[in-house]
Design a protein around this motif. Structure first.
Motif, mmCIF file in Angstrom:
data_model
loop_
_atom_site.group_PDB
_atom_site.id
_atom_site.type_symbol
_atom_site.label_atom_id
_atom_site.label_comp_id
_atom_site.label_asym_id
_atom_site.label_seq_id
_atom_site.Cartn_x
_atom_site.Cartn_y
_atom_site.Cartn_z
ATOM 1 N N ARG A 252 0.866 -1.191 0.000
ATOM 2 C CA ARG A 252 0.000 0.000 0.000
ATOM 3 C C ARG A 252 0.901 1.238 0.000
ATOM 4 O O ARG A 252 1.177 1.834 1.038
ATOM 5 N N TRP A 253 1.326 1.638 -1.194
ATOM 6 C CA TRP A 253 2.340 2.680 -1.333
ATOM 7 C C TRP A 253 1.781 4.031 -1.759
ATOM 8 O O TRP A 253 2.336 5.062 -1.388
ATOM 9 N N PHE A 254 0.742 4.049 -2.553
ATOM 10 C CA PHE A 254 0.307 5.303 -3.176
ATOM 11 C C PHE A 254 -1.128 5.653 -2.755
ATOM 12 O O PHE A 254 -2.012 4.796 -2.741
ATOM 13 N N PHE A 255 -1.311 6.945 -2.447
ATOM 14 C CA PHE A 255 -2.630 7.395 -2.005
ATOM 15 C C PHE A 255 -2.975 8.737 -2.631
ATOM 16 O O PHE A 255 -2.113 9.595 -2.828
ATOM 17 N N LEU A 256 -4.255 8.874 -2.920
ATOM 18 C CA LEU A 256 -4.784 10.161 -3.371
ATOM 19 C C LEU A 256 -4.933 11.081 -2.167
ATOM 20 O O LEU A 256 -5.539 10.701 -1.150
ATOM 21 N N GLU A 257 -4.383 12.274 -2.267
ATOM 22 C CA GLU A 257 -4.551 13.287 -1.233
ATOM 23 C C GLU A 257 -5.413 14.424 -1.773
ATOM 24 O O GLU A 257 -5.640 14.528 -2.978
ATOM 25 N N LYS A 258 -5.887 15.268 -0.896
ATOM 26 C CA LYS A 258 -6.713 16.400 -1.305
ATOM 27 C C LYS A 258 -5.939 17.278 -2.288
ATOM 28 O O LYS A 258 -4.727 17.432 -2.176
ATOM 29 N N GLY A 259 -6.657 17.800 -3.256
ATOM 30 C CA GLY A 259 -6.007 18.614 -4.275
ATOM 31 C C GLY A 259 -5.448 17.792 -5.417
ATOM 32 O O GLY A 259 -4.741 18.329 -6.279
ATOM 33 N N GLY A 260 -5.761 16.500 -5.424
ATOM 34 C CA GLY A 260 -5.315 15.652 -6.525
ATOM 35 C C GLY A 260 -3.852 15.277 -6.469
ATOM 36 O O GLY A 260 -3.267 14.884 -7.484
ATOM 37 N N GLU A 261 -3.260 15.353 -5.278
ATOM 38 C CA GLU A 261 -1.846 15.007 -5.132
ATOM 39 C C GLU A 261 -1.677 13.505 -4.940
ATOM 40 O O GLU A 261 -2.526 12.828 -4.346
ATOM 41 N N LEU A 262 -0.556 12.985 -5.428
ATOM 42 C CA LEU A 262 -0.226 11.580 -5.257
ATOM 43 C C LEU A 262 0.785 11.448 -4.126
ATOM 44 O O LEU A 262 1.914 11.936 -4.230
ATOM 45 N N GLN A 263 0.388 10.798 -3.043
ATOM 46 C CA GLN A 263 1.286 10.580 -1.914
ATOM 47 C C GLN A 263 2.052 9.284 -2.137
ATOM 48 O O GLN A 263 1.460 8.243 -2.426
ATOM 49 N N ASP A 264 3.370 9.340 -1.994
ATOM 50 C CA ASP A 264 4.251 8.213 -2.315
ATOM 51 C C ASP A 264 4.920 7.693 -1.046
ATOM 52 O O ASP A 264 5.693 8.401 -0.408
ATOM 53 N N TYR A 265 4.609 6.430 -0.670
ATOM 54 C CA TYR A 265 5.235 5.798 0.490
ATOM 55 C C TYR A 265 6.068 4.587 0.068
ATOM 56 O O TYR A 265 6.254 3.644 0.835
ATOM 57 N N THR A 294 -11.941 12.266 -3.590
ATOM 58 C CA THR A 294 -12.115 11.460 -4.800
ATOM 59 C C THR A 294 -13.010 12.181 -5.805
ATOM 60 O O THR A 294 -12.715 12.213 -7.010
ATOM 61 N N HIS A 295 -14.088 12.761 -5.325
ATOM 62 C CA HIS A 295 -14.994 13.500 -6.215
ATOM 63 C C HIS A 295 -14.285 14.688 -6.854
ATOM 64 O O HIS A 295 -14.431 14.946 -8.060
#
Length: 543
Positions: A252-265, A294-295
């Motif tokens: 579980r490495w990548f997540f959508l953050e607010k503002g359409g940013e891609l969080q990378d772990y 998401t919306h």
């Protein structure tokens, strides 16, 4: 296929098996080095030695085979498991109250039960040391080699047909037609115990049927086996993967953050390790169940395009083999936008030579799945992963199974109407729920706790409850009391094996597991058996 072997007519004091197979029986010279000293006068000495050398049959004690001694149910079932090249399963949940986990035959009986070959003698018992009757042997042979039993109303060629149990008649007719078993002087004698030398003759001649043995010995192409990482460090995850059947890692490495940013772990060390161990990585991309973020992303074509490019760029940067999209709690009105996102991502992932898989829940006609256009997702993604769990969810008003067999089967068959089988992956649960209820027979839930399969086993040991198999649900159920009434619908090697086989019969591309580390070791043995046995195609042959 034409019969090339002649029927053997062997007249002995005991009943014998009359069989015809593809090849004539080769002669094995018995020497002073023969494994048993009591088979010199046995009509089946050649077969006994051959099966001993192939590790199918053993003696009753060193140097003794006891050829005229009745074959027990445990002994014969063990020979079938060995003949089918399946592995004994040291299951955490025993199927029968009279088969101790310390017994030599425990793992064989568990393995046979999990593939549906045996179901016991009633009331949760197996009667392992009871002599096996000839009609029971007929039934097990037909089931083990997936032959269609004949009609229950058909007449048999035996003068003692009235002594054949109604349930056994189709099996007796089938093994007779196949010439794997026969009678003596027109009598089948269904209730006569099968002797150990009779069993050797029967098994040896089945073993001589080359198409079936070639089927058993064939190489099996591995299916996709996705292992999701959750609650484990990278080191723990590596250790669990090495003890599993997993060939695709999904951290579980990548997540959508607010503002359409891609969080990378991401963890580069796992990428290196995966390459060294020939494992693919389809990293998970999640939305943290954040409906609004998401919306915001999906409703904007510009943000969707930017986010998609970020994902593909990251995949290329790390040399990943794929992405596993896990967007949940999506607004129903975002359905066309989610489809647009999957289409764009699929196109770009394919251009980059990477795989796109998308997780979906079973279609239940609720808002939870309204955003999924299954047919469109199946068109644009390489694989659609059906999350076959949460039938009853945490916080729900009613206690029940996390993943009953009928529920999973229905969800999969519904999805198959929109997505081709070769694109489907079934995800199975390595977790369960311990429900606190209003009573041992009440489904009204007061609370629930998520537990791993090992924690489930620990509860069973601590409170000494004995689960009862529910044939309809395809799993065990149990209740215990620690001051409050608890109920558990168990997930274990048997329940998971049944779901695995159900999906395999539908030709799915593979399986996924939520989550790695939640299982007990016996599960992997069971799933390997399920995979192997599900590939066997034992065609009937012309006589």
């Amino acid at each position: 296929m034409k019969r090339r072997a002649k029927l053997f007519l062997l007249i002995t004091m005991t009943l014998f098996v009359s069989i015809s197979c593809n090849l004539q029986t080769p002669t094995i010279a018995l020497t002073q080095g023969a494994p048993f000293q009591d088979i010199g006068d046995s009509y089946a000495k050649t077969e006994i030695v051959a099966l001993y050398r192939d590790n199918i049959m053993a003696g009753v004690k060193p140097g003794f085979f006891a050829p005229k001694q009745p074959m027990t149910r445990a002994e014969f079932l063990t020979t079938l498991v060995r003949l089918l090249r399946l592995t004994p399963v040291q299951a955490k949940v025993p199927a029968y109250s009279d088969v101790a986990s310390s017994s030599w035959y425990y793992g064989y009986i568990q393995a046979a039960t999990e593939i549906g070959l045996a179901s016991g003698t009633g009331a949760g018992t197996f009667s392992p040391n009871r002599p096996l009757s000839r009609q029971e042997a007929a039934a097990w042979i037909v089931r083990a080699f997936k032959q269609q039993p004949g009609s229950a109303t058909a007449l048999s060629p035996y003068r003692d047909q009235s002594e054949i149990a109604p349930w056994a008649l189709p099996y007796v007719n089938t093994v007779t037609k196949l010439q794997f078993m026969g009678g003596y002087e027109g009598m089948f004698q269904p209730n006569q115990p099968l002797s150990r030398q009779e069993a050797a003759s029967l098994l040896y001649r089945i073993q001589a049927h080359k198409p079936w043995m070639n089927e058993i010995g064939k190489e099996i192409s591995p299916k996709i086996q996705i292992g999701w990482q959750y609650g484990q460090t990278t080191q723990q995850y590596k250790h669990s993967v090495l003890s599993s059947n997993v060939n695709v890692l999904s951290p579980r490495w990548f997540f959508l953050e607010k503002g359409g940013e891609l969080q990378d772990y991401s963890d580069p060390s796992l990428i290196t390790w995966a390459k060294q161990h020939n494992k693919a990585i389809w990293a998970m991309l999640g939305n943290r169940f954040d409906m609004e973020a998401t919306h915001e992303l999906l409703a904007s074509s510009a943000e969707t395009a930017d986010f998609t490019r970020s994902i593909v760029s990251t995949v290329q940067k790390y040399g990943l083999q794929g992405i596993n999209v896990d967007f949940e709690n999506v607004k129903p009105e975002d359905r066309p936008y989610f489809t647009r996102f999957i289409r764009l991502l699929g196109e770009q992932m394919h251009s980059a030579g990477a795989v796109l898989s998308v997780n979906v829940s079973p279609e239940l006609g609720s808002d939870w799945t309204a955003a999924f256009d299954y047919a469109a997702i199946g068109k644009y993604a390489d694989y659609v992963v059906l999350m076959g769990y949460d039938e009853h969810w945490a916080g729900g008003s009613y206690a029940g199974s996390v993943s009953s067999l009928p529920w999973v089967r229905s969800g999969l068959d519904t999805l198959r109407q929109d997505v081709p089988d070769h694109k489907l992956i079934l995800a199975l649960p390595f977790y369960n729920r311990d429900w606190t209820t209003k009573g041992s027979s009440s489904n009204a839930a007061l609370a629930s706790t998520d537990i791993t399969l090992q924690e489930q086993t620990d509860l069973m040991v601590r409170y000494k409850f004995r689960p009862v198999w529910n044939e309809t649900l395809g799993q065990y159920h149990a209740a215990y009391n620690n001051g409050a009434v608890h109920r558990i619908w168990l997930e274990d090697s048997r329940s998971l094996s049944l779901k695995y086989q159900m999906a395999a019969s539908r030709g799915v591309a593979g399986y996924a597991y939520w989550h790695i580390g939640g299982e007990t070791p016996d599960v992997w043995t069971s799933l390997s058996n399920a995979e192997r046995y599900s590939t066997y195609l034992f065609h009937s042959f012309d006589l």
